[in-house]
Design a protein around this motif. Structure first.
Motif, PDB file in Angstrom:
ATOM      1  N   ILE A 192      68.634 -11.363  55.722  1.00  0.00           N
ATOM      2  CA  ILE A 192      67.840 -11.522  56.967  1.00  0.00           C
ATOM      3  C   ILE A 192      68.155 -10.569  57.917  1.00  0.00           C
ATOM      4  CG2 ILE A 192      66.265 -13.419  58.069  1.00  0.00           C
ATOM      5  CD1 ILE A 192      66.987 -15.508  55.974  1.00  0.00           C
ATOM      6  N   ALA A 193      67.880  -9.645  58.190  1.00  0.00           N
ATOM      7  CA  ALA A 193      68.315  -8.771  59.016  1.00  0.00           C
ATOM      8  C   ALA A 193      67.431  -7.494  59.753  1.00  0.00           C
ATOM      9  CB  ALA A 193      69.481  -8.163  58.706  1.00  0.00           C
ATOM     10  N   SER A 194      66.298  -8.118  60.358  1.00  0.00           N
ATOM     11  CA  SER A 194      65.290  -7.124  60.687  1.00  0.00           C
ATOM     12  C   SER A 194      65.476  -5.653  59.679  1.00  0.00           C
ATOM     13  CB  SER A 194      65.621  -6.692  62.060  1.00  0.00           C
ATOM     14  OG  SER A 194      66.836  -6.256  62.297  1.00  0.00           O
ATOM     15  N   LEU A 195      65.153  -5.958  58.541  1.00  0.00           N
ATOM     16  CA  LEU A 195      65.328  -4.847  57.692  1.00  0.00           C
ATOM     17  C   LEU A 195      63.806  -4.404  57.120  1.00  0.00           C
ATOM     18  CD1 LEU A 195      67.043  -2.891  56.173  1.00  0.00           C
ATOM     19  CD2 LEU A 195      66.972  -4.010  54.266  1.00  0.00           C
ATOM     20  N   ALA A 196      63.102  -3.278  57.481  1.00  0.00           N
ATOM     21  CA  ALA A 196      61.868  -2.815  57.365  1.00  0.00           C
ATOM     22  C   ALA A 196      61.691  -2.727  55.843  1.00  0.00           C
ATOM     23  CB  ALA A 196      61.477  -1.738  57.925  1.00  0.00           C
ATOM     24  N   ILE A 197      60.642  -3.285  55.138  1.00  0.00           N
ATOM     25  CA  ILE A 197      60.214  -2.894  53.869  1.00  0.00           C
ATOM     26  C   ILE A 197      59.715  -1.416  53.511  1.00  0.00           C
ATOM     27  CG2 ILE A 197      58.945  -3.684  51.893  1.00  0.00           C
ATOM     28  CD1 ILE A 197      58.422  -6.215  53.443  1.00  0.00           C
ATOM     29  N   THR A 198      60.322  -0.622  52.910  1.00  0.00           N
ATOM     30  CA  THR A 198      60.160   0.918  52.731  1.00  0.00           C
ATOM     31  C   THR A 198      60.237   1.021  51.241  1.00  0.00           C
ATOM     32  OG1 THR A 198      62.281   1.598  52.754  1.00  0.00           O
ATOM     33  CG2 THR A 198      61.223   1.515  54.921  1.00  0.00           C
ATOM     34  N   PRO A 199      59.308   2.161  50.897  1.00  0.00           N
ATOM     35  CA  PRO A 199      59.293   2.546  49.446  1.00  0.00           C
ATOM     36  C   PRO A 199      60.902   2.863  48.701  1.00  0.00           C
ATOM     37  CG  PRO A 199      57.576   3.585  50.419  1.00  0.00           C
ATOM     38  CD  PRO A 199      58.337   2.731  51.555  1.00  0.00           C
ATOM     39  N   GLU A 200      61.651   3.563  49.624  1.00  0.00           N
ATOM     40  CA  GLU A 200      62.891   4.140  49.500  1.00  0.00           C
ATOM     41  C   GLU A 200      63.795   2.742  49.141  1.00  0.00           C
ATOM     42  OE1 GLU A 200      60.821   6.884  51.400  1.00  0.00           O
ATOM     43  OE2 GLU A 200      61.381   5.067  52.170  1.00  0.00           O
ATOM     44  N   ARG A 201      63.910   1.689  49.770  1.00  0.00           N
ATOM     45  CA  ARG A 201      64.642   0.582  50.022  1.00  0.00           C
ATOM     46  C   ARG A 201      64.136  -0.439  48.776  1.00  0.00           C
ATOM     47  NH1 ARG A 201      64.636  -0.630  56.631  1.00  0.00           N
ATOM     48  NH2 ARG A 201      66.457   0.796  56.781  1.00  0.00           N
ATOM     49  N   LYS A 202      62.899  -0.408  48.418  1.00  0.00           N
ATOM     50  CA  LYS A 202      62.422  -1.155  47.312  1.00  0.00           C
ATOM     51  C   LYS A 202      62.914  -0.810  46.025  1.00  0.00           C
ATOM     52  CE  LYS A 202      58.173  -2.752  47.331  1.00  0.00           C
ATOM     53  NZ  LYS A 202      56.838  -2.432  47.617  1.00  0.00           N
ATOM     54  N   ARG A 203      63.414   0.597  45.831  1.00  0.00           N
ATOM     55  CA  ARG A 203      64.087   0.966  44.777  1.00  0.00           C
ATOM     56  C   ARG A 203      65.335   0.653  44.402  1.00  0.00           C
ATOM     57  NH1 ARG A 203      60.874   5.964  45.824  1.00  0.00           N
ATOM     58  NH2 ARG A 203      62.571   6.905  47.126  1.00  0.00           N
ATOM     59  N   ALA A 204      65.983  -0.024  45.597  1.00  0.00           N
ATOM     60  CA  ALA A 204      67.431  -0.290  45.433  1.00  0.00           C
ATOM     61  C   ALA A 204      67.594  -1.739  45.599  1.00  0.00           C
ATOM     62  CB  ALA A 204      68.119   0.265  46.561  1.00  0.00           C
ATOM     63  N   ILE A 205      66.663  -2.455  46.163  1.00  0.00           N
ATOM     64  CA  ILE A 205      66.898  -3.898  46.412  1.00  0.00           C
ATOM     65  C   ILE A 205      65.395  -4.382  46.371  1.00  0.00           C
ATOM     66  CG2 ILE A 205      68.900  -4.079  47.655  1.00  0.00           C
ATOM     67  CD1 ILE A 205      67.506  -4.173  50.139  1.00  0.00           C
ATOM     68  N   ASP A 206      65.189  -5.804  46.115  1.00  0.00           N
ATOM     69  CA  ASP A 206      63.912  -6.530  46.340  1.00  0.00           C
ATOM     70  C   ASP A 206      63.616  -7.126  47.670  1.00  0.00           C
ATOM     71  OD1 ASP A 206      63.035  -6.084  43.695  1.00  0.00           O
ATOM     72  OD2 ASP A 206      63.651  -7.803  42.763  1.00  0.00           O
ATOM     73  N   PHE A 207      62.341  -7.251  47.855  1.00  0.00           N
ATOM     74  CA  PHE A 207      62.102  -7.925  49.116  1.00  0.00           C
ATOM     75  C   PHE A 207      61.111  -8.844  48.872  1.00  0.00           C
ATOM     76  CE2 PHE A 207      63.354  -3.507  50.728  1.00  0.00           C
ATOM     77  CZ  PHE A 207      63.907  -3.872  52.090  1.00  0.00           C
ATOM     78  N   THR A 208      61.098  -9.987  49.980  1.00  0.00           N
ATOM     79  CA  THR A 208      60.108 -10.937  49.956  1.00  0.00           C
ATOM     80  C   THR A 208      58.948 -10.584  50.713  1.00  0.00           C
ATOM     81  OG1 THR A 208      60.699 -11.705  52.230  1.00  0.00           O
ATOM     82  CG2 THR A 208      61.641 -12.716  50.287  1.00  0.00           C
ATOM     83  N   ILE A 209      57.715 -11.145  50.789  1.00  0.00           N
ATOM     84  CA  ILE A 209      56.826 -10.793  51.725  1.00  0.00           C
ATOM     85  C   ILE A 209      57.281 -10.546  53.184  1.00  0.00           C
ATOM     86  CG2 ILE A 209      54.977 -11.730  50.138  1.00  0.00           C
ATOM     87  CD1 ILE A 209      54.856 -14.209  52.056  1.00  0.00           C
ATOM     88  N   PRO A 210      56.660  -9.974  54.281  1.00  0.00           N
ATOM     89  CA  PRO A 210      57.162 -10.098  55.607  1.00  0.00           C
ATOM     90  C   PRO A 210      57.219 -11.492  56.132  1.00  0.00           C
ATOM     91  CG  PRO A 210      55.185  -8.394  55.241  1.00  0.00           C
ATOM     92  CD  PRO A 210      55.180  -9.441  53.850  1.00  0.00           C
ATOM     93  N   TYR A 211      58.318 -11.497  56.762  1.00  0.00           N
ATOM     94  CA  TYR A 211      58.635 -12.790  57.726  1.00  0.00           C
ATOM     95  C   TYR A 211      58.639 -12.433  58.919  1.00  0.00           C
ATOM     96  CZ  TYR A 211      62.999 -10.977  58.933  1.00  0.00           C
ATOM     97  OH  TYR A 211      64.411 -10.487  59.452  1.00  0.00           O
ATOM     98  N   ALA A 212      58.501 -11.086  59.633  1.00  0.00           N
ATOM     99  CA  ALA A 212      58.458 -10.917  60.862  1.00  0.00           C
ATOM    100  C   ALA A 212      57.965  -9.440  60.997  1.00  0.00           C
ATOM    101  CB  ALA A 212      59.862 -11.153  61.602  1.00  0.00           C
ATOM    102  N   THR A 213      57.971  -8.759  62.240  1.00  0.00           N
ATOM    103  CA  THR A 213      57.397  -7.629  62.246  1.00  0.00           C
ATOM    104  C   THR A 213      58.345  -6.916  63.619  1.00  0.00           C
ATOM    105  OG1 THR A 213      55.760  -7.801  63.862  1.00  0.00           O
ATOM    106  CG2 THR A 213      55.309  -7.654  61.456  1.00  0.00           C
ATOM    107  N   ASN A 242      56.912  -3.990  58.947  1.00  0.00           N
ATOM    108  CA  ASN A 242      56.957  -5.336  58.204  1.00  0.00           C
ATOM    109  C   ASN A 242      58.274  -5.278  57.936  1.00  0.00           C
ATOM    110  OD1 ASN A 242      54.123  -5.668  58.638  1.00  0.00           O
ATOM    111  ND2 ASN A 242      53.855  -4.445  56.665  1.00  0.00           N
ATOM    112  N   LEU A 243      59.018  -6.693  58.287  1.00  0.00           N
ATOM    113  CA  LEU A 243      60.210  -6.906  57.760  1.00  0.00           C
ATOM    114  C   LEU A 243      60.399  -7.890  56.683  1.00  0.00           C
ATOM    115  CD1 LEU A 243      61.747  -7.735  61.551  1.00  0.00           C
ATOM    116  CD2 LEU A 243      61.586  -5.296  60.287  1.00  0.00           C
ATOM    117  N   GLY A 244      61.197  -7.622  55.784  1.00  0.00           N
ATOM    118  CA  GLY A 244      61.205  -8.525  54.680  1.00  0.00           C
ATOM    119  C   GLY A 244      62.665  -9.056  54.523  1.00  0.00           C
ATOM    120  N   MET A 245      62.880 -10.317  53.999  1.00  0.00           N
ATOM    121  CA  MET A 245      63.934 -10.962  53.341  1.00  0.00           C
ATOM    122  C   MET A 245      64.399  -9.875  52.284  1.00  0.00           C
ATOM    123  SD  MET A 245      63.603 -15.105  53.942  1.00  0.00           S
ATOM    124  CE  MET A 245      62.886 -15.614  55.229  1.00  0.00           C
ATOM    125  N   ALA A 246      65.760  -9.534  52.086  1.00  0.00           N
ATOM    126  CA  ALA A 246      66.271  -8.934  50.841  1.00  0.00           C
ATOM    127  C   ALA A 246      67.214  -9.697  49.949  1.00  0.00           C
ATOM    128  CB  ALA A 246      66.873  -7.459  51.511  1.00  0.00           C
TER     129      ALA A 246
END
Length: 268
Positions: free
Chosen positions: A102-123, A218-222
Motif C-alpha cells: 500500500i504505497a501510492s502506486l499507480a495502476i498502469t498496464p506495464e506494472r499489471k504485467r508484473a504484479i496484481d492490483f486491487t481496485i483503486p483505494y485512493a487517487t 488511480n492508486l491500487g494495493m499491489a
C-alpha cells in the motif's frame, strides 16, 4: 521431515522457469497463511508527504500507513510494516518480501504485467510545478530546462516520454527531491500535489506554482501474481470501507479532500 516455511519456498521459486511454476498455484493462498499466522506484512514507501511519513514522535503515519493498519485489523492480524523506497515497490512484491503493498502506486498496464492490483483505494494528481517566473504550460515548455523527478515513478516515465530535450534530474525518493527543491537546487519539478505542499511549506513564501496537471492516477494495493483469494478479499474490503465512509474519513484527515465518488467503479 523438516517443515519448510511456505514463503521461503515461494521466494526461492521466484528464479525458476515457467515449467517449475505449474505445480505451485495450489500454494498461492497468502490469505489463508495470514489468517493462520495472524500476521501480515504490508509494504509502504516512506517519505511521501501525507501518504507515508514520520510524525513528531518518529512514528510512521499518513494515509497509506493508516490504511495498512485498517487492513491488518480487519484481517485480525498483527501488522508488520515493511518500510521501503519508491523504487523498491514493484520488486518488493515480485520477490514476496511483503504480502501486500500500500504505497501510492499507480495502476498502469506495464506494472499489471508484473504484479496484481486491487481496485483503486485512493487517487493522486501528478503535476509539473515551478517558480512563478518560469513560463511553462505543457511538456514542450520543458525542453532545455532542468526538472527534478523521483526515480521509478509515473512522473519519471511521463517526463521522460513527453519532454525529450529536458534535463531530467532523478532522485531516489520524495524526501531527497524535496530537499533539493527547498535548498534551491531546482526551480522545476514533476511531482504530486501532496509533495508540492510539503515543498512550499518549507520554502517559506517562495512557493512553486502548478504549471499543468499531467494526470490523475488511480492508486491500487499491489500483491503477487496468483493470489486471487487475497485480491478478492482486499477488493471487498475497499468497497466496504469506501461505502461506509471510513476510508474517505481517514483519507480526508491527511489530504483535506474527499476521495472521488466513482473511485471503486473506475475501470483500470
Amino acid at each position: 521431515m523438516t517443515t519448510i516455511n511456505r514463503r521461503t519456498l515461494l521466494a526461492g521459486a521466484a528464479g525458476l522457469g515457467a515449467t517449475s511454476f505449474i505445480a505451485l498455484p495450489a500454494w498461492a493462498d497468502s490469505l489463508a497463511d495470514i489468517q493462520k499466522a495472524k500476521k501480515v506484512r504490508i509494504a509502504v514507501a516512506m517519505g511521501i508527504p501525507l501518504f507515508a511519513f514520520m510524525d513528531a514522535g518518529l512514528n510512521p503515519t499518513g494515509s497509506d500507513v493508516e490504511t495498512a493498519k485498517m487492513v491488518a485489523k480487519s484481517l485480525g492480524a498483527e501488522l508488520e510494516l515493511v518500510q521501503i523506497t519508491n523504487a523498491a515497490r514493484v520488486p518488493t512484491i515480485q520477490t514476496r518480501k511483503a504480502d501486500i503493498l500500500i504505497a501510492s502506486l499507480a495502476i498502469t498496464p506495464e506494472r499489471k504485467r508484473a504484479i496484481d492490483f486491487t481496485i483503486p483505494y485512493a487517487t493522486l494528481d501528478i503535476i509539473v510545478a515551478g517558480i512563478p517566473s518560469l513560463a511553462v504550460k505543457d511538456y514542450a515548455g520543458l525542453v532545455g530546462k532542468r526538472i527534478g523527478v523521483t526515480r521509478a515513478t509515473v512522473n519519471d516515465v511521463m517526463v521522460t516520454q513527453n519532454a525529450r530535450g529536458a534535463e531530467i534530474i532523478r532522485f531516489e525518493d520524495d524526501a531527497t527531491l524535496i530537499t533539493a527543491v527547498v535548498s534551491g537546487q531546482l526551480d522545476l519539478v514533476s511531482t504530486q500535489t501532496a509533495v508540492l505542499a510539503s515543498m512550499n511549506e518549507k520554502r517559506a513564501g517562495n512557493t512553486l506554482d502548478v504549471k499543468f496537471v499531467q494526470q490523475e492516477l488511480n492508486l491500487g494495493m499491489a500483491l503477487p501474481k496468483g493470489e486471487d483469494t487475497l485480491k478478492t478479499w482486499l477488493n471487498e474490503w475497499i468497497r466496504t470501507s469506501f461505502n461506509s465512509g471510513e476510508l474517505n474519513t481517514m483519507f480526508k484527515k491527511f489530504h483535506n479532500r474527499d476521495l472521488p465518488a466513482d473511485l471503486i467503479n473506475r475501470e483500470t
